[in-house]
Design a protein around this motif. Structure first.
Motif, PDB file in Angstrom:
ATOM      1  N   UNK A  19      -0.097  42.533  61.767  1.00  0.00           N
ATOM      2  CA  UNK A  19      -0.875  41.622  60.940  1.00  0.00           C
ATOM      3  C   UNK A  19      -1.707  42.430  59.949  1.00  0.00           C
ATOM      4  N   UNK A  20      -1.547  42.117  58.683  1.00  0.00           N
ATOM      5  CA  UNK A  20      -2.226  42.845  57.610  1.00  0.00           C
ATOM      6  C   UNK A  20      -3.259  41.924  56.973  1.00  0.00           C
ATOM      7  N   UNK A  21      -4.476  42.445  56.817  1.00  0.00           N
ATOM      8  CA  UNK A  21      -5.572  41.633  56.276  1.00  0.00           C
ATOM      9  C   UNK A  21      -6.293  42.423  55.196  1.00  0.00           C
ATOM     10  N   UNK A  41     -13.810  38.970  50.264  1.00  0.00           N
ATOM     11  CA  UNK A  41     -14.922  39.294  49.356  1.00  0.00           C
ATOM     12  C   UNK A  41     -16.165  38.471  49.670  1.00  0.00           C
ATOM     13  N   UNK A  42     -15.964  37.248  50.177  1.00  0.00           N
ATOM     14  CA  UNK A  42     -17.142  36.440  50.527  1.00  0.00           C
ATOM     15  C   UNK A  42     -17.890  37.066  51.696  1.00  0.00           C
ATOM     16  N   UNK A  43     -17.152  37.681  52.622  1.00  0.00           N
ATOM     17  CA  UNK A  43     -17.798  38.359  53.737  1.00  0.00           C
ATOM     18  C   UNK A  43     -18.517  39.627  53.281  1.00  0.00           C
ATOM     19  N   UNK A  44     -17.904  40.316  52.323  1.00  0.00           N
ATOM     20  CA  UNK A  44     -18.550  41.513  51.762  1.00  0.00           C
ATOM     21  C   UNK A  44     -19.867  41.127  51.099  1.00  0.00           C
ATOM     22  N   UNK A  45     -19.828  40.059  50.292  1.00  0.00           N
ATOM     23  CA  UNK A  45     -21.040  39.592  49.620  1.00  0.00           C
ATOM     24  C   UNK A  45     -22.090  39.157  50.633  1.00  0.00           C
ATOM     25  N   UNK A  46     -21.650  38.458  51.678  1.00  0.00           N
ATOM     26  CA  UNK A  46     -22.585  38.003  52.709  1.00  0.00           C
ATOM     27  C   UNK A  46     -23.254  39.185  53.402  1.00  0.00           C
ATOM     28  N   UNK A  47     -22.511  40.253  53.607  1.00  0.00           N
ATOM     29  CA  UNK A  47     -23.087  41.439  54.238  1.00  0.00           C
ATOM     30  C   UNK A  47     -24.121  42.091  53.329  1.00  0.00           C
ATOM     31  N   UNK A  48     -23.811  42.170  52.037  1.00  0.00           N
ATOM     32  CA  UNK A  48     -24.782  42.725  51.078  1.00  0.00           C
ATOM     33  C   UNK A  48     -26.061  41.894  51.093  1.00  0.00           C
ATOM     34  N   UNK A  66     -10.980  45.674  60.238  1.00  0.00           N
ATOM     35  CA  UNK A  66      -9.809  44.808  60.325  1.00  0.00           C
ATOM     36  C   UNK A  66      -8.573  45.606  60.728  1.00  0.00           C
ATOM     37  N   UNK A  67      -8.444  46.814  60.200  1.00  0.00           N
ATOM     38  CA  UNK A  67      -7.315  47.662  60.583  1.00  0.00           C
ATOM     39  C   UNK A  67      -7.380  48.017  62.068  1.00  0.00           C
ATOM     40  N   UNK A  68      -8.595  48.232  62.566  1.00  0.00           N
ATOM     41  CA  UNK A  68      -8.747  48.558  63.983  1.00  0.00           C
ATOM     42  C   UNK A  68      -8.289  47.404  64.862  1.00  0.00           C
ATOM     43  N   UNK A  69      -8.674  46.183  64.492  1.00  0.00           N
ATOM     44  CA  UNK A  69      -8.243  45.013  65.259  1.00  0.00           C
ATOM     45  C   UNK A  69      -6.728  44.839  65.164  1.00  0.00           C
ATOM     46  N   UNK A  70      -6.195  45.002  63.950  1.00  0.00           N
ATOM     47  CA  UNK A  70      -4.744  44.868  63.758  1.00  0.00           C
ATOM     48  C   UNK A  70      -3.988  45.906  64.567  1.00  0.00           C
ATOM     49  N   UNK A  71      -4.505  47.125  64.575  1.00  0.00           N
ATOM     50  CA  UNK A  71      -3.871  48.196  65.346  1.00  0.00           C
ATOM     51  C   UNK A  71      -3.884  47.874  66.844  1.00  0.00           C
ATOM     52  N   UNK A  72      -5.002  47.348  67.326  1.00  0.00           N
ATOM     53  CA  UNK A  72      -5.094  47.007  68.745  1.00  0.00           C
ATOM     54  C   UNK A  72      -4.069  45.937  69.116  1.00  0.00           C
ATOM     55  N   UNK A  73      -3.891  44.951  68.244  1.00  0.00           N
ATOM     56  CA  UNK A  73      -2.897  43.899  68.524  1.00  0.00           C
ATOM     57  C   UNK A  73      -1.481  44.459  68.507  1.00  0.00           C
ATOM     58  N   UNK A  74      -1.211  45.355  67.558  1.00  0.00           N
ATOM     59  CA  UNK A  74       0.114  45.961  67.486  1.00  0.00           C
ATOM     60  C   UNK A  74       0.391  46.795  68.738  1.00  0.00           C
ATOM     61  N   UNK A 130      -2.223  37.965  56.866  1.00  0.00           N
ATOM     62  CA  UNK A 130      -2.956  36.810  57.382  1.00  0.00           C
ATOM     63  C   UNK A 130      -4.403  36.923  56.937  1.00  0.00           C
ATOM     64  N   UNK A 131      -5.163  35.886  57.160  1.00  0.00           N
ATOM     65  CA  UNK A 131      -6.596  35.935  56.843  1.00  0.00           C
ATOM     66  C   UNK A 131      -7.339  36.653  57.955  1.00  0.00           C
ATOM     67  N   UNK A 132      -8.529  37.127  57.623  1.00  0.00           N
ATOM     68  CA  UNK A 132      -9.345  37.791  58.630  1.00  0.00           C
ATOM     69  C   UNK A 132      -9.665  36.832  59.768  1.00  0.00           C
ATOM     70  N   UNK A 133      -9.899  35.575  59.442  1.00  0.00           N
ATOM     71  CA  UNK A 133     -10.211  34.584  60.470  1.00  0.00           C
ATOM     72  C   UNK A 133      -9.040  34.426  61.437  1.00  0.00           C
ATOM     73  N   UNK A 134      -7.819  34.364  60.902  1.00  0.00           N
ATOM     74  CA  UNK A 134      -6.644  34.215  61.755  1.00  0.00           C
ATOM     75  C   UNK A 134      -6.442  35.446  62.634  1.00  0.00           C
TER      76      UNK A 134
END
Length: 499
Positions: free
Chosen positions: A131-133, A137-144, A279-287, A461-465
């Motif tokens: 799964x690639x995510x 950008x809305x999450x990036x802005x929210x973090x800022x 996100x890559x860490x989560x994707x890697x764990x699922x893989x 996929x989306x980050x949420x998915x």
């Protein structure tokens, strides 16, 4: 090599048993040689060096010398039995002494379980989905914005008005004075937007004015830092000393500089990269989980019962500690006491099992204890996957270098600010601790090696998915556990490859 007679008495699946006989003459010869050396070195009152009678030494030291010789002979001969037959023990062999009397042949039984033969399949037949995510950008802005909100200042409210959710409120705890829930309870500044450890407190103070006294009800969490208050509910009288209005939210280069970055653009870039890495860490764990699932289905071979039982004991021990902590927390919620400590880690995620297992009650929770139950099946899975990865690593000469272990040790030490040197020294001087650091590194290397050979198809996929799928996935992920240590995993270039 000792002169010995070896008879194989049991060959059953992975179990082997041997009867070993060492001639009494060989034991006696070693005994006499050891006595003669003792004559040259021992010092006893009343005798010149080298003149102590052998009969006296035999009487005084004979039993201990003979015991040492028997132990050394058993160690040497058992290693020879194993090496000469090309056996690979799963665990240290068990020795049972049969005869060790003076003037009689030394006889003992040697029992062990050997590692199974594991054939490497065609990994190309495995098909996986990654799964690639892309960072949202809305999450990036929210973090800022969240960071900006954390560092922005505030000014006193000069007019008399009710506090709003956008304000900060400064209060003193008037009563009760003891126990103190917030240090000395003086001039506490609390956000009223609910973004704090006690959001219910903020809700009850919203609308208050400077100079007003309010009685609020607070329920403290079970893990609250003040032991006498953890898990309790109480009323507190608070005096509102001041309202403060937050400065406007500023998203500019000045914000970035407050956070140690040169510009807002650079700050945003750093946050975006951090999100992407997460996100890559989560994707890697699922893989990885999906790969281990496939390997678990692909491989079928007998497992050393000793390894499985040890892994099962590890799982149930951790489960018992976890349940003890949970039960303590529940008790704290009910009677207002501090939760107990001592859990040695949570049990690994487990897979559902249809086994008709008997159960054992640990705390208030029932768990399987029958070898057909889910935790025994989990132990079998962990051992199976540990052996598979160890075999792949051995065949392909995969190792963890001293440099990689060193970096991992430094990273571990950084988790203990102010104690880094002590942690590094401990890891350098403790082989078992170093192995605990190195085993997961080697596991990842082996997984990467296999992933290079399997078919992997990317799906965006989306980050949420991605995160939802990760929460829903209850497949066991890791195998860097005691199982690998038991099969003799070697992780450094100096020590060699996986055995």
């Amino acid at each position: 090599m000792p002169d010995m007679q070896v008879t194989e008495t049991k060959v059953e699946d992975l179990s082997r048993e041997f009867k070993v006989t060492i001639p009494a003459a060989e034991i006696e010869q070693k005994f006499e040689q050891r006595l003669n050396k003792l004559v040259e070195s021992v010092r006893l009152p009343g005798f010149r060096p080298g003149k102590v009678p052998v009969t006296l030494l035999r009487k005084r030291y004979g039993d201990s010398l003979r015991g040492e010789i028997i132990e050394e002979t058993i160690n040497e001969s058992s290693k020879s039995v194993i090496t000469d037959r090309g056996l690979r023990p799963a665990l240290p062999p068990r020795v049972e002494l049969q005869v060790a009397a003076d003037s009689a042949d030394l006889e003992y039984t040697l029992a062990l379980e050997v590692l199974p033969e594991i054939e490497q399949p065609d990994f190309a037949q495995i098909a996986l989905e990654r799964l690639v995510v892309e960072p949202d950008e809305s999450q990036v802005t929210a973090t800022v914005e969240r960071l900006a909100n954390m560092v922005r200042g505030s000014q006193p409210v000069t007019e008399q008005r009710p506090a709003t959710v956008d304000d900060l409120i400064v209060v003193d705890v008037v009563a009760p004075a003891d126990p103190k829930p917030f240090g000395d309870g003086k001039s506490m500044t609390l956000p009223l937007d609910g973004d704090g450890p006690l959001p219910e407190l903020a809700a009850q103070l919203c609308g208050a004015e400077a100079g007003e006294t309010r009685v609020v009800t607070i329920t403290f969490p079970a893990d609250y830092g003040v032991a006498d208050l953890a898990g309790t509910t109480g009323e507190y009288e608070m005096l509102v000393k001041e309202l403060r209005q937050r400065d406007p939210l500023s998203l500019d280069d000045e914000l970035a500089k407050k956070l140690g970055v040169e510009s807002l653009e650079e700050l945003t870039k750093d946050i975006r990269e951090h999100h992407a890495q997460e996100l890559k860490t989560v994707s890697r764990a699922r893989l990885k989980r999906a790969l281990l699932d496939q390997l678990d289905k692909l491989y079928s071979f007998s497992l050393p019962k000793g390894l499985v039982e040890r892994e099962y004991e590890t799982i149930t021990r951790r489960l018992k500690a976890e349940d003890a902590t949970a039960s303590s927390a529940e008790t704290a919620d009910a009677v207002g006491t501090e939760p107990g400590a001592g859990a040695d880690g949570s049990v690994a995620e487990v897979e559902a099992s249809a086994g008709d297992a008997s159960v054992v009650t640990i705390g208030d929770t029932q768990h399987s204890q029958d070898p057909t139950g889910e935790y025994y099946e989990l132990a079998e899975r962990r051992v199976r996957l540990g052996l598979v990865l160890a075999e792949v690593g051995q065949r392909n000469n995969l190792r963890v270098t001293p440099e990689e272990i060193g970096k991992a040790m430094v990273a571990e030490a950084r988790r203990y600010p102010g104690q880094e040197k002590a942690v590094i020294d401990f890891l350098r001087n403790n082989a078992e601790a170093r192995e605990a650091i190195a085993a997961p590194l080697l596991e990842e290397k082996v997984v990467d090696f296999i992933l290079e050979m399997v078919k992997v198809e990317d799906r965006t996929v989306s980050a949420e998915d991605l995160l939802r799928a990760d929460d829903d996935d209850t497949t066991f992920a890791g195998v860097a556990s005691s199982s690998q240590g038991e099969v003799g995993m070697q992780t450094t270039e100096a020590d060699g490859d996986l055995r």
